[in-house]
Design a protein around this motif. Sequence first.
Motif, mmCIF file in Angstrom:
data_model
loop_
_atom_site.group_PDB
_atom_site.id
_atom_site.type_symbol
_atom_site.label_atom_id
_atom_site.label_comp_id
_atom_site.label_asym_id
_atom_site.label_seq_id
_atom_site.Cartn_x
_atom_site.Cartn_y
_atom_site.Cartn_z
ATOM 1 N N ALA A 175 0.832 -1.200 0.000
ATOM 2 C CA ALA A 175 0.000 0.000 0.000
ATOM 3 C C ALA A 175 0.869 1.253 0.000
ATOM 4 O O ALA A 175 0.624 2.207 -0.758
ATOM 5 N N ARG A 176 1.884 1.260 0.859
ATOM 6 C CA ARG A 176 2.768 2.422 0.954
ATOM 7 C C ARG A 176 3.466 2.700 -0.371
ATOM 8 O O ARG A 176 3.540 3.850 -0.824
ATOM 9 N N THR A 177 3.965 1.657 -1.014
ATOM 10 C CA THR A 177 4.694 1.825 -2.261
ATOM 11 C C THR A 177 3.784 2.365 -3.371
ATOM 12 O O THR A 177 4.176 3.258 -4.131
ATOM 13 N N CYS A 178 2.561 1.819 -3.464
ATOM 14 C CA CYS A 178 1.624 2.309 -4.487
ATOM 15 C C CYS A 178 1.287 3.780 -4.270
ATOM 16 O O CYS A 178 1.296 4.581 -5.212
ATOM 17 N N CYS A 185 -1.997 8.208 -7.217
ATOM 18 C CA CYS A 185 -2.673 7.076 -6.572
ATOM 19 C C CYS A 185 -3.506 7.549 -5.387
ATOM 20 O O CYS A 185 -3.005 8.254 -4.499
ATOM 21 N N LEU A 186 -4.780 7.157 -5.347
ATOM 22 C CA LEU A 186 -5.695 7.559 -4.276
ATOM 23 C C LEU A 186 -5.509 6.672 -3.046
ATOM 24 O O LEU A 186 -5.241 5.471 -3.169
ATOM 25 N N PHE A 187 -5.658 7.262 -1.881
ATOM 26 C CA PHE A 187 -5.600 6.546 -0.611
ATOM 27 C C PHE A 187 -6.989 6.670 0.016
ATOM 28 O O PHE A 187 -7.377 7.736 0.476
ATOM 29 N N ILE A 188 -7.743 5.569 0.004
ATOM 30 C CA ILE A 188 -9.132 5.569 0.461
ATOM 31 C C ILE A 188 -9.283 4.667 1.675
ATOM 32 O O ILE A 188 -8.804 3.527 1.688
ATOM 33 N N ALA A 189 -9.951 5.170 2.707
ATOM 34 C CA ALA A 189 -10.243 4.379 3.900
ATOM 35 C C ALA A 189 -11.741 4.123 3.966
ATOM 36 O O ALA A 189 -12.541 5.044 3.772
ATOM 37 N N THR A 190 -12.124 2.894 4.219
ATOM 38 C CA THR A 190 -13.550 2.605 4.371
ATOM 39 C C THR A 190 -14.094 3.307 5.607
ATOM 40 O O THR A 190 -15.221 3.806 5.601
ATOM 41 N N SER A 215 -1.447 5.227 6.967
ATOM 42 C CA SER A 215 -1.370 6.689 6.969
ATOM 43 C C SER A 215 -0.056 7.177 7.552
ATOM 44 O O SER A 215 0.568 8.102 7.028
ATOM 45 N N CYS A 216 0.386 6.537 8.614
ATOM 46 C CA CYS A 216 1.657 6.916 9.240
ATOM 47 C C CYS A 216 2.820 6.655 8.282
ATOM 48 O O CYS A 216 3.738 7.468 8.175
ATOM 49 N N SER A 217 2.777 5.536 7.563
ATOM 50 C CA SER A 217 3.890 5.173 6.695
ATOM 51 C C SER A 217 3.997 6.073 5.467
ATOM 52 O O SER A 217 5.082 6.258 4.925
ATOM 53 N N VAL A 218 2.857 6.626 5.017
ATOM 54 C CA VAL A 218 2.890 7.493 3.824
ATOM 55 C C VAL A 218 2.831 8.971 4.192
ATOM 56 O O VAL A 218 2.949 9.834 3.323
ATOM 57 N N GLN A 219 2.618 9.245 5.503
ATOM 58 C CA GLN A 219 2.514 10.634 5.973
ATOM 59 C C GLN A 219 1.449 11.397 5.185
ATOM 60 O O GLN A 219 1.651 12.508 4.699
ATOM 61 N N LYS A 220 0.265 10.755 5.077
ATOM 62 C CA LYS A 220 -0.828 11.335 4.309
ATOM 63 C C LYS A 220 -2.162 10.875 4.890
ATOM 64 O O LYS A 220 -2.290 9.737 5.346
#
Length: 290
Positions: A175-178, A185-190, A215-220
């Motif tokens: 997930a972090r790499t993508c 690349c979108l980061f979506i949380a259910t 979220s912590c690993s991508v700082q986003k």
Amino acid sequence: MANGLPDPPCGLLTADAARSLVDSVDAFLFDCDGVIWKGDKLIEGVRETMELLRKMGKKIVFVTNNSRKSRRQYSKKFRSLGLEVTEEDIFTSSFAAAMFLKLNNFPSEKKVYVVGEGGILEELKLAGFECFGGPEDGKKNIILEADFHFEHDKNVGAVVVGLDQHFNYYKMQYARTCITENPGCLFIATNRDPTGHMTSAQEWPGAGTMVAAVSCSVQKEPIVVGKPSSFLMDFLLKSFNLETSRMCMVGDRLDTDILFGQNTGCKTLLVLSGQKLVVLSAPQSLSRVQ
């Protein structure tokens, strides 16, 4: 305002207040975990309540943040517990994630990586998206060696993170790499629920714990599509000819269920996980329920 929650007038739900509430509502929106059931155990009185409300002509809809199951799978669970509920009356955060991508014209040639379970994968496929990950990647491991480079699919255009019993280091890295290496690349949380009623015996870590790790690993920060986001309400309004002022959200969490209701202009009813004590709050009401 406390803990980010509004402070509308509220009070204990007495018999008179209950009658007034039912008279003022055309549709009840029910959370599932901790309100309808705990784990696979139906909460006492639920079946009778559903039957009574339907006899009174009230619309009953289920709005859950639990992304583990699709709407089809949830309908099957309702039937196993003796409740007849159609897929059309169930709105899950897994369905919300798929609909978010659909409404935002997610490119058909792009893929979706899932940190979550079968419910998300099924809803994404039903919406016509190519997706992978999920439980299968829970079996994969990473061996950290010198100069090891983690390979990933450059065509992933969105990562969806939900409740995942098979969450591991491999999934977090994928997930972090993508998110960090695939442009746009979108980061979506259910959803970001910290805990959930996964069994009838106790609470368990919720999707929010997996979301927090990514979220912590991508700082986003992610785009959240489940409660308390108002995104699901758009589908409710399109599906049923109702006004939010004539709806009541019934849930067991202030930070998701009740806030969702208040964010969308619904009346709200807080139940303490099957206990008798409930709290009513009505938008624009000026008097405290006695």
